[in-house]
Design an enzyme around this catalytic site. Structure first.
Site, PDB file in Angstrom:
ATOM      1  N   LYS A  17       0.843  -1.200   0.000  1.00  0.00           N
ATOM      2  CA  LYS A  17       0.000   0.000   0.000  1.00  0.00           C
ATOM      3  C   LYS A  17       0.880   1.252   0.000  1.00  0.00           C
ATOM      4  O   LYS A  17       2.106   1.173   0.114  1.00  0.00           O
ATOM      5  CB  LYS A  17      -0.920  -0.013   1.214  1.00  0.00           C
ATOM      6  CG  LYS A  17      -0.191  -0.033   2.546  1.00  0.00           C
ATOM      7  CD  LYS A  17      -1.151  -0.160   3.710  1.00  0.00           C
ATOM      8  CE  LYS A  17      -0.383  -0.194   5.031  1.00  0.00           C
ATOM      9  NZ  LYS A  17      -1.274  -0.242   6.204  1.00  0.00           N
TER      10      LYS A  17
ATOM     11  N   ARG B 249     -10.226  -0.499  15.214  1.00  0.00           N
ATOM     12  CA  ARG B 249      -9.946   0.362  14.066  1.00  0.00           C
ATOM     13  C   ARG B 249     -10.779  -0.096  12.874  1.00  0.00           C
ATOM     14  O   ARG B 249     -11.743   0.551  12.498  1.00  0.00           O
ATOM     15  CB  ARG B 249      -8.437   0.350  13.764  1.00  0.00           C
ATOM     16  CG  ARG B 249      -7.989   1.493  12.885  1.00  0.00           C
ATOM     17  CD  ARG B 249      -6.499   1.503  12.695  1.00  0.00           C
ATOM     18  NE  ARG B 249      -5.992   0.311  12.005  1.00  0.00           N
ATOM     19  CZ  ARG B 249      -4.772   0.194  11.514  1.00  0.00           C
ATOM     20  NH1 ARG B 249      -3.912   1.190  11.665  1.00  0.00           N
ATOM     21  NH2 ARG B 249      -4.380  -0.901  10.897  1.00  0.00           N
TER      22      ARG B 249
ATOM     23  N   TYR C 204      16.157  29.535   9.764  1.00  0.00           N
ATOM     24  CA  TYR C 204      15.033  30.228  10.383  1.00  0.00           C
ATOM     25  C   TYR C 204      15.130  30.234  11.907  1.00  0.00           C
ATOM     26  O   TYR C 204      15.495  29.237  12.533  1.00  0.00           O
ATOM     27  CB  TYR C 204      13.716  29.547   9.996  1.00  0.00           C
ATOM     28  CG  TYR C 204      13.259  29.809   8.584  1.00  0.00           C
ATOM     29  CD1 TYR C 204      12.993  31.099   8.139  1.00  0.00           C
ATOM     30  CD2 TYR C 204      13.062  28.755   7.701  1.00  0.00           C
ATOM     31  CE1 TYR C 204      12.566  31.335   6.846  1.00  0.00           C
ATOM     32  CE2 TYR C 204      12.622  28.970   6.397  1.00  0.00           C
ATOM     33  CZ  TYR C 204      12.379  30.267   5.980  1.00  0.00           C
ATOM     34  OH  TYR C 204      11.949  30.488   4.700  1.00  0.00           O
TER      35      TYR C 204
ATOM     36  N   MET D 257      11.394  23.947   3.948  1.00  0.00           N
ATOM     37  CA  MET D 257      10.607  23.229   2.948  1.00  0.00           C
ATOM     38  C   MET D 257      11.474  22.558   1.892  1.00  0.00           C
ATOM     39  O   MET D 257      11.241  21.400   1.522  1.00  0.00           O
ATOM     40  CB  MET D 257       9.607  24.175   2.267  1.00  0.00           C
ATOM     41  CG  MET D 257       8.682  23.469   1.290  1.00  0.00           C
ATOM     42  SD  MET D 257       7.525  24.577   0.466  1.00  0.00           S
ATOM     43  CE  MET D 257       6.476  25.054   1.834  1.00  0.00           C
TER      44      MET D 257
END
Length: 344
Positions: free
Chosen positions: A33, A128, A242, A290
């Site tokens: 998957k 679940r 940053y 990013m």
């Protein structure tokens, strides 16, 4: 290249499947998957089929359709989410086997595709997916009269061998399925390692195929090399990235690398992660952004053109630990910008 190179060792993938297969006396399937755990479902499926896998599991019908196109007819492709509204044509056209999770799914499936193959998922305690014990008791005779191909459940704590949940779920699963003449499946990678009491008729390894824990003997499958865009010298007291979260304690040489959290390298890993030039460690400094990561290459004898973040020196689980997550999340987050290279 201005993007990272993600190298996938298909021979290691096949070896991991064979190693997990050797631990049981039953059939071994493969979970592919999430686009083959981020590595490419078509390439992964073909490799594992050549290794001997004849049963594949995906999360949703759309994934199953892509795997069927890669494999052609023959192998069985089962869908964990069952038969969802709108899935009828995909299930029929691509000969998918939905793992039905509820009475509603059962009724929908037999009405929409009468006579079409299906399996059943039971909830043995994870809360679940799957039918709970009372729901299953009410439906059991009707469901069995429709000839399901597999009855399965899923372990919640298999990566913790001593957790009492494992024995509890095993007991519940046996109680729900004892005396049923249908193949049964309880174990993914962690369950395989718990021993033969958990194996039943079919196992479904997932993360262990791709080099992840808890299969400690797995061969590494993924190497990720990142290009260096720029290298600069900074003085002691200067900040990088940053928020000024990292300040140089000495004159330093800083490399800026073309990758970031948009490529699946999570921001949270920054303070603990390393990059490597061969076997030499280059600590990540400053925040992961990013598209960019900065690393301290001061102690290298020469400037690197690339740095490795995943490979023999640092596994996917090492990166996951640095980010406070699990290897599954790192693998399935690997971004689409990488140049993927497959080695067989």
């Amino acid at each position: 290249m201005s993007t990272g190179k993600l190298t996938i060792d298909l021979a290691a993938l096949a070896d991991n499947w064979r190693a997990l297969d050797s631990l049981s006396r039953c059939e071994t399937a493969a979970v592919i998957k999430a686009n083959g755990y981020g590595l490419g479902s078509a390439q992964v499926a073909k490799t594992l089929a050549q290794a001997g896998a004849r049963h594949f599991f995906v999360a949703i019908a759309e994934e199953g359709a892509a795997v069927r196109q890669a494999l052609g007819q023959g192998p069985r492709i089962s869908v964990f989410s069952g038969h969802m509204p709108g899935d009828r044509d995909l299930i029929a056209a691509h000969d998918l086997t939905p793992m039905l999770n509820s009475i509603d799914q059962m009724l929908h499936h037999v009405e929409a595709l009468p006579g079409h193959r299906f399996g059943i998922q039971l909830d043995s305690g994870m809360n679940r997916l799957g039918m709970e014990a009372a729901e299953w008791a009410a439906l059991r005779d009707i469901a069995l009269s429709q000839d399901p191909t597999l009855i399965m459940s899923h372990l919640a704590c298999a990566d913790e061998p001593d957790h009492d949940m494992n024995a509890r779920q095993l007991r519940n699963f046996v109680e729900m399925t004892d005396g049923i003449d249908v193949p049964r499946s309880l174990s993914a990678t962690g369950g395989i390692l718990l021993g033969r009491d958990f194996h039943f008729d079919l196992t479904r390894p997932g993360v262990g195929l791709y080099g992840g824990m808890p299969f400690a003997e797995a061969r590494p499958v993924v190497t990720l090399d990142l290009p260096v865009i720029q290298i600069r010298d900074i003085e002691a007291g200067e900040a990088v990235g940053y928020g000024n979260t990292w300040i140089a304690q000495r004159p330093s040489r800083i490399a800026t690398i073309a990758a970031g959290y948009a490529d699946g390298l999570l921001r949270a890993m920054g303070p603990k992660a390393q990059l490597f030039a061969g076997s030499s460690r280059c600590p990540v400094v400053g925040r992961v952004s990013m598209d960019l990561i900065t690393a301290d290459v001061t102690d290298l004898p020469q400037d690197p053109d690339t740095l490795s973040i995943m490979g023999p020196a640092q596994t996917v689980d090492d990166i996951a630990e640095a980010a406070g997550t699990i290897g599954y999340e790192i693998l399935t987050s690997l971004g689409g910008r990488y140049q993927r290279e497959y080695h067989s």
